[in-house]
Write a protein that holds these residues in place. Structure first.
Motif, mmCIF file in Angstrom:
data_model
loop_
_atom_site.group_PDB
_atom_site.id
_atom_site.type_symbol
_atom_site.label_atom_id
_atom_site.label_comp_id
_atom_site.label_asym_id
_atom_site.label_seq_id
_atom_site.Cartn_x
_atom_site.Cartn_y
_atom_site.Cartn_z
ATOM 1 N N MET B 221 64.702 65.920 7.463
ATOM 2 C CA MET B 221 63.389 65.467 6.998
ATOM 3 C C MET B 221 62.600 66.693 6.546
ATOM 4 O O MET B 221 62.937 67.813 6.923
ATOM 5 N N VAL B 222 61.496 66.487 5.789
ATOM 6 C CA VAL B 222 61.038 67.623 5.009
ATOM 7 C C VAL B 222 60.621 68.903 5.713
ATOM 8 O O VAL B 222 61.110 69.926 5.316
ATOM 9 N N PRO B 223 59.828 68.962 6.715
ATOM 10 C CA PRO B 223 59.569 70.354 7.149
ATOM 11 C C PRO B 223 60.828 71.047 7.672
ATOM 12 O O PRO B 223 60.815 72.255 7.849
ATOM 13 N N PHE B 224 61.890 70.297 7.927
ATOM 14 C CA PHE B 224 63.111 70.894 8.477
ATOM 15 C C PHE B 224 64.266 70.852 7.471
ATOM 16 O O PHE B 224 65.420 70.840 7.848
ATOM 17 N N HIS B 225 63.986 70.827 6.172
ATOM 18 C CA HIS B 225 65.046 70.509 5.215
ATOM 19 C C HIS B 225 65.738 71.731 4.636
ATOM 20 O O HIS B 225 66.704 71.576 3.894
ATOM 21 N N ALA B 226 65.310 72.965 4.972
ATOM 22 C CA ALA B 226 65.703 74.137 4.191
ATOM 23 C C ALA B 226 67.207 74.349 4.098
ATOM 24 O O ALA B 226 67.688 74.913 3.134
ATOM 25 N N SER B 281 59.108 63.694 2.724
ATOM 26 C CA SER B 281 60.482 63.961 2.287
ATOM 27 C C SER B 281 60.717 63.411 0.892
ATOM 28 O O SER B 281 61.309 64.079 0.039
ATOM 29 N N MET B 282 60.249 62.174 0.663
ATOM 30 C CA MET B 282 60.455 61.558 -0.636
ATOM 31 C C MET B 282 59.853 62.413 -1.746
ATOM 32 O O MET B 282 60.505 62.714 -2.746
ATOM 33 N N LEU B 283 58.583 62.825 -1.546
ATOM 34 C CA LEU B 283 57.878 63.560 -2.597
ATOM 35 C C LEU B 283 58.484 64.938 -2.831
ATOM 36 O O LEU B 283 58.840 65.298 -3.952
ATOM 37 N N VAL B 284 58.628 65.728 -1.738
ATOM 38 C CA VAL B 284 59.100 67.108 -1.880
ATOM 39 C C VAL B 284 60.515 67.126 -2.455
ATOM 40 O O VAL B 284 60.830 67.890 -3.372
ATOM 41 N N SER B 303 69.212 63.693 -1.884
ATOM 42 C CA SER B 303 69.530 63.159 -0.552
ATOM 43 C C SER B 303 68.306 63.226 0.335
ATOM 44 O O SER B 303 67.999 62.266 1.054
ATOM 45 N N ILE B 304 67.594 64.374 0.299
ATOM 46 C CA ILE B 304 66.381 64.503 1.110
ATOM 47 C C ILE B 304 65.402 63.406 0.732
ATOM 48 O O ILE B 304 64.843 62.713 1.585
ATOM 49 N N SER B 305 65.217 63.225 -0.594
ATOM 50 C CA SER B 305 64.233 62.271 -1.078
ATOM 51 C C SER B 305 64.618 60.836 -0.694
ATOM 52 O O SER B 305 63.784 60.057 -0.241
#
Lengths: 116, 502
Positions: B221-226, B281-284, B303-305
């Motif tokens: 999910m986004v803050p942990f997606h790197a 997550s969708m946006l970033v 995939s993240i989105s």
């Protein structure tokens, strides 16, 4: 309580080492320290002062066992967790050696081909 | 009935095969292909049979529930098992030809089976510590598979993934230890009962935060997606398909759903966190995806989105403040999208692999006009692109529509609008992909390339048919396996009942 606090200090030290150091060997050491801090924490959950091994002997009642015996489950968990930690550690060092072969450095800031 | 006695084989079989694979290879080099194929085929058949079974619990070693370990089969487990094992079977068929690009094929199959064993284990177990152990098995195998090529980029991605993955595992283990110190049990149905009594106090809230961080990192999910955009493209194509299509769902989203729905129960705080992370997550993910030149890297960002859609659907399902019908609809949309994403994203990664196998590049600006030379792969790729961008009547359209309608009805207009906007951006991004890869000018140096071999096109065709079938069969899905999975998540009481029923 002081033991829990010391475990927390160990954990924070590991996290600091993981975040602040650029050398990947030091990062691996930091990660291992955090792992050990968690293991110690699990052991502390099952700790009981003057406890006995949780084995039922003939001259013992059930009540005596539950009052004095330590909880055996956290120890079983820690054994599993240590074995997993060993697997992860060997995986990390293996990748680390291969990285050194390719990049000729252990400095994470120079290993930066992936961007964006 | 037979399924109840052989249920542990879901992990035992691939574990044993992973070990014997390497022994047999010493005698016969070809045997590894057949072993891997036969094992995954058997598992896929078993998984399909599990769907038709009533929910049951299997006691390991015959020990009664709160002391022994339970293996639980209900609607959600069965659904996840089918997704995992079906995609695994198709990836293995694809690997038989594709992995000739690499050396050490038997080791690859062993690692693959190990990862499969870990994922199946996470899905079937009813014990929280067991979840952690199997999650580590799956993760360790995936770290090795990401770095399988042993080139500069692959090793770097593997190391990054390893460090972040282990931070997540540490958080999860910490959470489990904390929960054990409060309740004195690790059995998930039993935990659900204990937490019912305990309520959501500060310590439980801390554990929930640790779980969202840990499992959220595994689900990227986004803050942990790197790590994801580095790790998924670096792996060989069938592994990318497994990682993006299945692994982030099995050890990330599934684990979150199981813990939050069946153990903690509906909760407004967790619900709003999951909805926010999903929307982010969708946006970033979609904004970062549009500008990528590497085919597989773009897919990884998508995939993240797309996983954002699943998370946001689960978040709405957890919300106790909206009417139960709408919450159930959001959850249904999330689960439907989870299935659809597994199908079309693994198809896209396999297509990217097939293009790379013939052209030798992953840069989408260097390709072009490939529909004239590789018609089957290109058609499959088009179908998957249309599915992921939500064009009717393909499957992605229906699941996105359900999620958007659920959010509008629940009164969350901003989240609904974000979902529509992200669907539009996804379409834009994939139109660009079509324009550069499939249509357009064929570069002169690709004048002599051929269609990918049969072992590689077969999984593509099967997955493309699934994409269309899941879309057209939408009216019938409401009564089928998806319905059972939704019921399994919403019915916390019957999950707690497994402790007696075992």
């Amino acid at each position: 309580m002081i033991l829990y606090f010391l475990t927390l200090v160990l954990f924070v030290m590991g996290v600091y080492c993981l975040i602040a150091k650029k050398n990947i060997i030091k990062k691996i050491i930091g990660l291992t320290i955090t792992d050990y801090a968690i293991n110690l924490f699990i052991i502390l959950i099952g700790y009981r002062a003057n406890g006995i091994a949780p084995i039922m002997f003939k001259n013992m009642t059930m009540q005596e066992l539950t009052e004095r015996g330590v909880d055996p489950l956290p120890q079983a968990l820690v054994l599993t967790s240590i074995v997993i930690g060993l697997g992860v550690l060997s995986m990390m060092t293996a990748i680390c050696l291969r990285l050194y072969e390719k990049y000729k450095t252990f400095d994470m800031s120079e290993i930066n081909r992936l961007k964006g | 009935m037979t399924m109840q006695t052989i249920y542990p084989l879901f992990t035992a079989l691939p574990l044993a095969a992973a070990f014997f694979n390497l022994l047999v290879t010493k005698i016969n080099k070809k045997a590894a292909d057949y072993i891997a194929f036969l094992v995954t085929a058997a598992l896929a058949v078993m998984a399909v049979l599990t769907i038709f079974e009533a929910p049951f619990a299997y006691r390991i070693g015959g020990f009664p529930a709160p002391w022994g370990i339970l293996l639980i089969s209900d609607g959600l487990s069965a659904l996840m098992l089918v997704i995992i094992n079906a995609i695994a079977l198709l990836s293995i068929i694809y690997s038989i030809k594709y992995m000739t690009m690499y050396t050490a094929k038997p080791k690859y199959f062993s690692l693959f089976l190990l990862m499969l064993a870990g994922m199946n284990g996470v899905v079937i177990t009813g014990d929280l510590f067991n979840v952690f152990v199997f999650l580590e098995v799956a993760s360790l195998a995936s770290y090795a598979l990401v770095g399988f090529g042993c080139e500069h980029e692959e090793l770097e991605a593997s190391f990054k993934y390893l460090i972040l993955g282990e931070v997540a595992s540490t958080a999860i283990l910490f959470g489990i230890a904390f929960l054990y110190s409060m309740t004195g049990t690790l059995n998930m149905p039993d935990l659900a009962r204990q937490l019912e009594v305990l309520g959501i106090n500060k310590a439980v809230a801390f554990v929930i935060a640790l779980f969202i961080m840990g499992f959220g990192l595994k689900a990227s999910m986004v803050p942990f997606h790197a790590w994801l955009p580095d790790a998924h493209p670096s792996a060989p194509a069938p592994i990318s398909a497994m990682l993006s299509g299945v692994l982030i769902k099995a050890i990330g989203v599934y684990a979150i759903a199981r813990v939050m729905f069946d153990v903690v129960g509906p909760n407004a705080m967790v619900s709003s966190i999951l909805m926010f992370l999903g929307a982010l997550s969708m946006l970033v993910g979609v904004f970062l995806a549009v500008g990528q030149s590497d085919f597989k890297r773009m897919l990884a960002y998508h995939s993240i989105s797309q996983m954002g859609y699943v998370t946001i659907g689960l978040g709405l399902g957890l919300n106790p403040n909206v009417p139960p019908v709408i919450a159930a609809m959001g959850l249904f949309g999330g689960l439907y999208h989870l299935v659809n994403h597994a199908v079309f994203k693994s198809l896209l990664f396999l297509c990217a692999g097939a293009f790379e196998f013939r052209t030798g590049t992953r840069n989408r600006y260097e390709m072009g006009g490939l529909i004239r030379k590789m018609p089957v792969t290109s058609t499959a790729c088009s179908i998957a692109s249309l599915s992921i961008s939500g064009v009717p009547p393909f499957n992605g359209f229906w699941s996105k529509l359900i999620i958007i309608v659920a959010f509008i009805q629940a009164g969350y207009y901003v989240y609904g609008a974000i979902a529509v906007f992200v669907a539009f951006m996804t379409l834009l991004s994939f139109i660009k992909l079509q324009r550069f890869v499939i249509f357009g000018q064929l570069p002169a140096r690709f004048a002599n390339i051929q269609e990918a071999p049969f072992a590689m096109t077969l999984p593509l065709v099967v997955l493309a048919i699934l994409c269309i079938a899941l879309g057209l069969a939408y009216p019938y899905l409401d009564q089928g396996a998806l319905q059972a999975a939704r019921a399994a998540l919403l019915d916390k009481v019957s999950y707690m009942g497994f402790i007696i029923g075992g």
